[in-house]
Enzyme design. Structure first.
Site, PDB file in Angstrom:
ATOM      1  N   ARG A 132      -6.706  12.919   1.151  1.00 50.41           N
ATOM      2  CA  ARG A 132      -5.684  13.237   2.116  1.00 50.41           C
ATOM      3  C   ARG A 132      -4.346  12.712   1.720  1.00 50.41           C
ATOM      4  NH1 ARG A 132      -7.621  10.265   7.464  1.00 50.41           N
ATOM      5  NH2 ARG A 132      -9.413  11.225   7.082  1.00 50.41           N
ATOM      6  N   HIS A 133      -4.333  11.698   0.947  1.00 56.53           N
ATOM      7  CA  HIS A 133      -2.861  11.164   0.451  1.00 56.53           C
ATOM      8  C   HIS A 133      -2.929  10.938  -0.994  1.00 56.53           C
ATOM      9  CE1 HIS A 133      -5.081   7.521   1.573  1.00 56.53           C
ATOM     10  NE2 HIS A 133      -4.747   7.592   2.678  1.00 56.53           N
ATOM     11  N   ARG A 178      -9.200   8.362  -1.051  1.00 60.48           N
ATOM     12  CA  ARG A 178     -10.217   8.818   0.365  1.00 60.48           C
ATOM     13  C   ARG A 178     -10.954   9.738  -0.396  1.00 60.48           C
ATOM     14  NH1 ARG A 178      -8.701   6.503   5.578  1.00 60.48           N
ATOM     15  NH2 ARG A 178     -10.706   7.768   6.191  1.00 60.48           N
ATOM     16  N   ASN A 194       0.858  -1.375  -0.018  1.00 59.67           N
ATOM     17  CA  ASN A 194      -0.141  -0.118   0.059  1.00 59.67           C
ATOM     18  C   ASN A 194       1.015   1.367  -0.041  1.00 59.67           C
ATOM     19  OD1 ASN A 194      -1.414   2.172   1.147  1.00 59.67           O
ATOM     20  ND2 ASN A 194      -3.114   0.862   1.524  1.00 59.67           N
ATOM     21  N   GLY A 206       1.233  -1.161   4.337  1.00 53.05           N
ATOM     22  CA  GLY A 206       1.636  -0.101   3.969  1.00 53.05           C
ATOM     23  C   GLY A 206       2.608   0.789   4.715  1.00 53.05           C
ATOM     24  N   HIS A 207       1.606   1.460   5.809  1.00 55.10           N
ATOM     25  CA  HIS A 207       2.196   2.134   6.702  1.00 55.10           C
ATOM     26  C   HIS A 207       3.675   1.984   7.123  1.00 55.10           C
ATOM     27  CE1 HIS A 207       2.676   4.468  10.549  1.00 55.10           C
ATOM     28  NE2 HIS A 207       2.200   5.677   9.671  1.00 55.10           N
ATOM     29  N   HIS A 215      -5.505   3.718  -1.612  1.00 59.41           N
ATOM     30  CA  HIS A 215      -7.069   4.210  -1.130  1.00 59.41           C
ATOM     31  C   HIS A 215      -7.107   5.708  -1.607  1.00 59.41           C
ATOM     32  CE1 HIS A 215      -9.657   4.483   2.564  1.00 59.41           C
ATOM     33  NE2 HIS A 215     -10.312   4.707   1.590  1.00 59.41           N
ATOM     34  N   ARG A 272       3.963  18.808   1.502  1.00 55.52           N
ATOM     35  CA  ARG A 272       4.588  20.080   0.693  1.00 55.52           C
ATOM     36  C   ARG A 272       4.290  20.440  -0.369  1.00 55.52           C
ATOM     37  NH1 ARG A 272      10.032  21.593   2.349  1.00 55.52           N
ATOM     38  NH2 ARG A 272       9.849  21.649   4.638  1.00 55.52           N
ATOM     39  N   HIS A 308      -3.828  -4.439   7.516  1.00 59.33           N
ATOM     40  CA  HIS A 308      -3.902  -3.300   8.469  1.00 59.33           C
ATOM     41  C   HIS A 308      -3.058  -3.412   9.560  1.00 59.33           C
ATOM     42  CE1 HIS A 308      -6.104   0.774   9.250  1.00 59.33           C
ATOM     43  NE2 HIS A 308      -5.493   0.544  10.303  1.00 59.33           N
ATOM     44  N   GLY A 309      -1.965  -2.474   9.938  1.00 60.44           N
ATOM     45  CA  GLY A 309      -1.129  -2.416  10.991  1.00 60.44           C
ATOM     46  C   GLY A 309      -0.117  -3.399  10.987  1.00 60.44           C
ATOM     47  N   THR A 364      -7.299   6.651  10.224  1.00 54.51           N
ATOM     48  CA  THR A 364      -7.056   5.715   9.228  1.00 54.51           C
ATOM     49  C   THR A 364      -8.148   4.737   9.106  1.00 54.51           C
ATOM     50  OG1 THR A 364      -5.637   3.828   8.510  1.00 54.51           O
ATOM     51  CG2 THR A 364      -5.636   4.150  10.955  1.00 54.51           C
ATOM     52  N   THR A 365      -8.263   3.800   8.453  1.00 58.84           N
ATOM     53  CA  THR A 365      -9.643   3.043   8.483  1.00 58.84           C
ATOM     54  C   THR A 365      -9.801   2.226   9.832  1.00 58.84           C
ATOM     55  OG1 THR A 365      -8.992   2.553   6.069  1.00 58.84           O
ATOM     56  CG2 THR A 365     -10.964   1.515   7.010  1.00 58.84           C
ATOM     57  N   GLU A 416     -10.906  -9.051   3.071  1.00 57.93           N
ATOM     58  CA  GLU A 416      -9.976  -8.763   3.828  1.00 57.93           C
ATOM     59  C   GLU A 416      -9.892  -8.599   5.138  1.00 57.93           C
ATOM     60  OE1 GLU A 416      -7.412  -5.970   1.915  1.00 57.93           O
ATOM     61  OE2 GLU A 416      -6.555  -5.465   3.952  1.00 57.93           O
ATOM     62  N   ASP A 475       0.042   4.446  -0.008  1.00 52.66           N
ATOM     63  CA  ASP A 475      -0.810   5.805   0.347  1.00 52.66           C
ATOM     64  C   ASP A 475       0.181   6.852   1.120  1.00 52.66           C
ATOM     65  OD1 ASP A 475      -3.077   4.544  -0.653  1.00 52.66           O
ATOM     66  OD2 ASP A 475      -3.987   4.408   1.633  1.00 52.66           O
ATOM     67  N   HIS A 476       1.130   6.215   1.821  1.00 53.46           N
ATOM     68  CA  HIS A 476       1.698   7.324   2.653  1.00 53.46           C
ATOM     69  C   HIS A 476       3.046   7.703   1.873  1.00 53.46           C
ATOM     70  CE1 HIS A 476      -1.165   6.977   5.660  1.00 53.46           C
ATOM     71  NE2 HIS A 476      -1.038   5.638   5.682  1.00 53.46           N
ATOM     72  N   GLU A 509      -8.723   0.839  -3.083  1.00 53.44           N
ATOM     73  CA  GLU A 509      -9.462   0.814  -1.982  1.00 53.44           C
ATOM     74  C   GLU A 509     -10.423   2.013  -2.034  1.00 53.44           C
ATOM     75  OE1 GLU A 509      -7.624   0.924   1.704  1.00 53.44           O
ATOM     76  OE2 GLU A 509      -6.409  -0.718   1.368  1.00 53.44           O
TER      77      GLU A 509
END
Ligand code: PXP
Length: 248
Positions: free
Chosen positions: A51-52, A47, A9, A215-216, A45, A20, A193-194, A102-103, A153, A11-12, A72
């Site tokens: 936001r990302h 959103r 993922n 991802g994160h 994702h 920036r 997730h996580g 986050t989700t 998932e 996203d980040h 997503e």
């Protein structure tokens, strides 16, 4: 033992870019590096509040990836129109609240079955595989099967965040039992997730889980080790855990 797919993922990467404005760092470049590092798919994702990931990222990913894109999305008409325009390999329906970081939590498929049916059938009619992001709960799984979802998932955040051994063991059991129910219902089972280097092994050892979306942690770890080594290490830990499953 069947190969465990790794969906990265990205996203980040977009979160850092958006801090920036401008174009750096580029999520597509990260996706291409993930591909080189052994990712089996890319997850992004879009959103509602952008936001990302931005609309243009999805356009670029859909046009340039040679591995599957897992899009997503919230179950909204706006996101459905975007998915139908790009026809990603898969779409993962997630709950989305603007104020959450986050989700948080899985979809309530039981409670919103009628509303979700439209999104599942619209996506499937364009050969987009549909995944529902849910808690590993038998009732939610049955509702997902009734809707004709291809994939569930499981939200493994509560397992990853558990601090006590007992809580972690209870959460793992819930995921293992959910994976058994998914298999009986004939639904493909993914987890996400996580997940981190420390939490990935017990999940990778569930034989019927076919894909992890991470991802994160990977994007954060890339700051220290680089993106390719971070993904390669995760890949290695997944393979190592998978190899320990006794052959049936
Ligand atoms: N899977 C789903 C459905 C998600 O919503 C997320 C977070 O966007 C992930 C996987 C990846 O989670 P993480 O970034 O914590 O690895």
């Amino acid at each position: 033992m069947k190969h465990l797919r790794l969906g990265v993922n990205i996203d980040h990467v977009a979160t850092i870019r958006n801090a920036r404005g401008g174009v750096h760092p580029d999520p597509l470049r990260a996706a291409k590096m993930a591909e080189e590092a052994g990712a089996d798919g890319i997850t992004a994702h879009l959103r509602e509040d952008r936001r990302h990931i931005a609309d243009g990222d999805i356009t670029k990913l859909a046009a340039n990836l040679s591995i599957p894109l897992n899009f997503e999305m919230a179950a909204t008409q706006e996101m459905l129109d975007i998915a139908l325009m790009h026809t990603p390999h898969a779409a993962c329906l997630v709950p989305e609240k603007r104020e959450e970081r986050t989700t948080e939590g899985g979809l309530d498929v039981v409670g919103s079955k009628d509303a979700l049916a439209y999104y599942v059938s619209s996506l499937r009619s364009k050969n987009i595989r549909v995944s529902l992001f849910i808690e590993p709960d038998a009732k939610q799984l049955e509702a997902a099967a009734d809707l004709g979802a291809d994939i569930v998932e499981f939200h493994v955040g509560p397992f990853c965040d558990a601090v006590s051994g007992d809580k972690q063991a209870a959460e793992l059991k819930r995921i293992q039992q959910g994976a058994e129910v998914a298999e009986k219902l004939g639904i493909e089972c993914h987890c996400g997730h996580g997940l981190t280097y420390d939490t990935v092994a017990p999940i990778a050892q569930i034989p019927t889980v076919v894909e992890l979306n991470i991802g994160h942690f990977l994007i954060g770890e890339a700051i220290f080790s680089g993106l390719v080594p971070a993904i390669q290490k995760m890949r290695h830990l997944m393979d190592e855990a998978r190899a320990q499953i006794p052959e049936a």
